[in-house]
Design a protein around this motif. Sequence first.
Motif, PDB file in Angstrom:
ATOM      1  N   ARG A 281      37.016  63.717  33.250  1.00 16.73           N
ATOM      2  CA  ARG A 281      38.111  64.006  32.325  1.00 16.73           C
ATOM      3  C   ARG A 281      39.324  64.617  33.020  1.00 16.73           C
ATOM      4  O   ARG A 281      40.364  64.787  32.402  1.00 16.73           O
ATOM      5  N   HIS A 282      39.215  64.948  34.288  1.00 15.98           N
ATOM      6  CA  HIS A 282      40.340  65.530  35.007  1.00 15.98           C
ATOM      7  C   HIS A 282      41.235  64.478  35.654  1.00 15.98           C
ATOM      8  O   HIS A 282      42.275  64.825  36.207  1.00 15.98           O
ATOM      9  N   ASP A 284      43.873  61.407  36.343  1.00 16.79           N
ATOM     10  CA  ASP A 284      45.101  60.860  35.778  1.00 16.79           C
ATOM     11  C   ASP A 284      45.038  59.345  35.695  1.00 16.79           C
ATOM     12  O   ASP A 284      45.536  58.741  34.745  1.00 16.79           O
ATOM     13  N   TYR A 319      40.300  55.676  23.766  1.00 21.65           N
ATOM     14  CA  TYR A 319      40.826  56.938  23.242  1.00 21.65           C
ATOM     15  C   TYR A 319      40.969  56.927  21.736  1.00 21.65           C
ATOM     16  O   TYR A 319      41.437  57.876  21.152  1.00 21.65           O
ATOM     17  N   ARG A 332      40.519  65.079  24.453  1.00 19.83           N
ATOM     18  CA  ARG A 332      40.808  63.700  24.815  1.00 19.83           C
ATOM     19  C   ARG A 332      40.888  63.577  26.334  1.00 19.83           C
ATOM     20  O   ARG A 332      41.456  64.428  26.994  1.00 19.83           O
ATOM     21  N   PRO A 333      40.305  62.514  26.894  1.00 14.83           N
ATOM     22  CA  PRO A 333      40.488  62.290  28.318  1.00 14.83           C
ATOM     23  C   PRO A 333      41.960  62.117  28.641  1.00 14.83           C
ATOM     24  O   PRO A 333      42.750  61.694  27.808  1.00 14.83           O
ATOM     25  N   ARG A 334      42.336  62.400  29.878  1.00 17.02           N
ATOM     26  CA  ARG A 334      43.737  62.367  30.248  1.00 17.02           C
ATOM     27  C   ARG A 334      44.104  61.122  31.040  1.00 17.02           C
ATOM     28  O   ARG A 334      45.234  60.959  31.455  1.00 17.02           O
ATOM     29  N   ARG A 336      45.549  57.850  31.913  1.00 18.06           N
ATOM     30  CA  ARG A 336      46.609  57.117  31.226  1.00 18.06           C
ATOM     31  C   ARG A 336      46.825  55.718  31.787  1.00 18.06           C
ATOM     32  O   ARG A 336      47.503  54.906  31.159  1.00 18.06           O
TER      33      ARG A 336
END
Length: 462
Positions: A281-282, A284, A319, A332-334, A336
């Motif tokens: 989850r960290h 990008d 998401y 929410r996961p980040r 993108r």
Amino acid sequence: MNDLGSARTVGNKSANWFKQPAKARNPLRRSHLRVGVTGLSGAGKTTFITSLINQLENHRKGLLAQRAPFDRLESVRWRRDDVERPFPYLDSIAALSAEPAAWPDSTADFSRVLLDLRFKPQGLLGKLQGARELSIEILDYPGEWLLDLPLLNLSYGQWCEQMAQWLDRPPRDELAAELRARLQAIDPTALADTESLAQLAADWTLFLQRCRTEAGLSRNQPARFLQPGSDVAAQMLHFVPLLQANQHTEAAAGTWWALCEARFNYYRDFIVRGFYDEHFRHLDQQVLLVDMLGPMDAGQAALADLKDAMEAVLESFHYGQNGLLARLLRFRPRIRRLALCATKVDKVGPRQQRAVQQCLEDLMVDRLADVRHGGVEIKGIPLSAIRATRQEGESLVAGLQGKTGWIRYQPGDIPAHLPQSLEVNSPELLPLRPPPGLHRNEPFPHYRMDDLVAWLLGGERL
């Protein structure tokens, strides 16, 4: 369950995995990008990361020099002295440059890459502010671990039911015939035999290995049975699906059911969830590497299994409000951006490489639509991190692993689109060895690594 209590810290050893870099003199001119690189076994993760570092280190010599923003790239530093669990870049370079050359060892655990990039400033304001710096943090981990994320939504009894269904279908039914009979004979309510359970877990691991190597299957659970990593106590992997059990089964302490359920719950709640919470989850951005040619060569069953496996993986990037992780987790996961890459496309001619990527996207068309609708930008790139072939006319020339000399061959045809039946003619793949003469101070030959690297940095302000 003393073994559970004593092992609770195992899944949390990497809690400080993503350490914040030291503050720069001008933090407004420094940015950070965390990229996860994963793919199922054989997709070429280690080779990809090695090539990625190599392309950046040689940015003035390769194709990157011709594209923005790399035409402004002043310097690249690969950090290794202060990095926990560093990616084995030098070992990979040594394998690729050896005589004879060999592909680097596959990813079996977490590893980490830190790259510092410095770009020339643009415009008058940029010159006044100074150089722009970008720190890229790359997390490498076995892609099979993502296949365990759906376990977060299953109880042990539900998993037993699912495994029973999988074992009823070919080719798993034949591969697990004897083991399946032994699992079916166990009464979940009987007292457990820990030695027999340990042997059954070992036999289940061998079964998963056969599924992968003999049938080309991708969905092999639990994934840590095949690639446990360094943070899992071996005893916590001593559980198996009890085929007489279901989601309504109940049994007293000390029974087969109680012991397997407790260890499954630990695996799900501390190993699988811990992996997500501490690492996934960290991120990008995510690079997902897929060997599409291998399953196409293995046949319809392997393609169908790859489809199910990739849908399970891409569920991690969903998401939307109805997504698996959105239901299970409060945050929410980040991630993108997602790069979806069909790998090893140098095994076919350049004109067919886009077809390989198209077949991969055809395989997952519905799930990709879900991910895009959830707000994730997806880029499909047919990729060869290190090109092992050269084209001469309509033929390819390459070397075979374990042999000297060269062969000339014509690869099989790749359909423009993957048929819904998943029945395709085998592309008749060959086990190719790395090209000779690779050196760290020269950019490796490749297909579209520059496209991928440029896309990864395309969303950054440089």
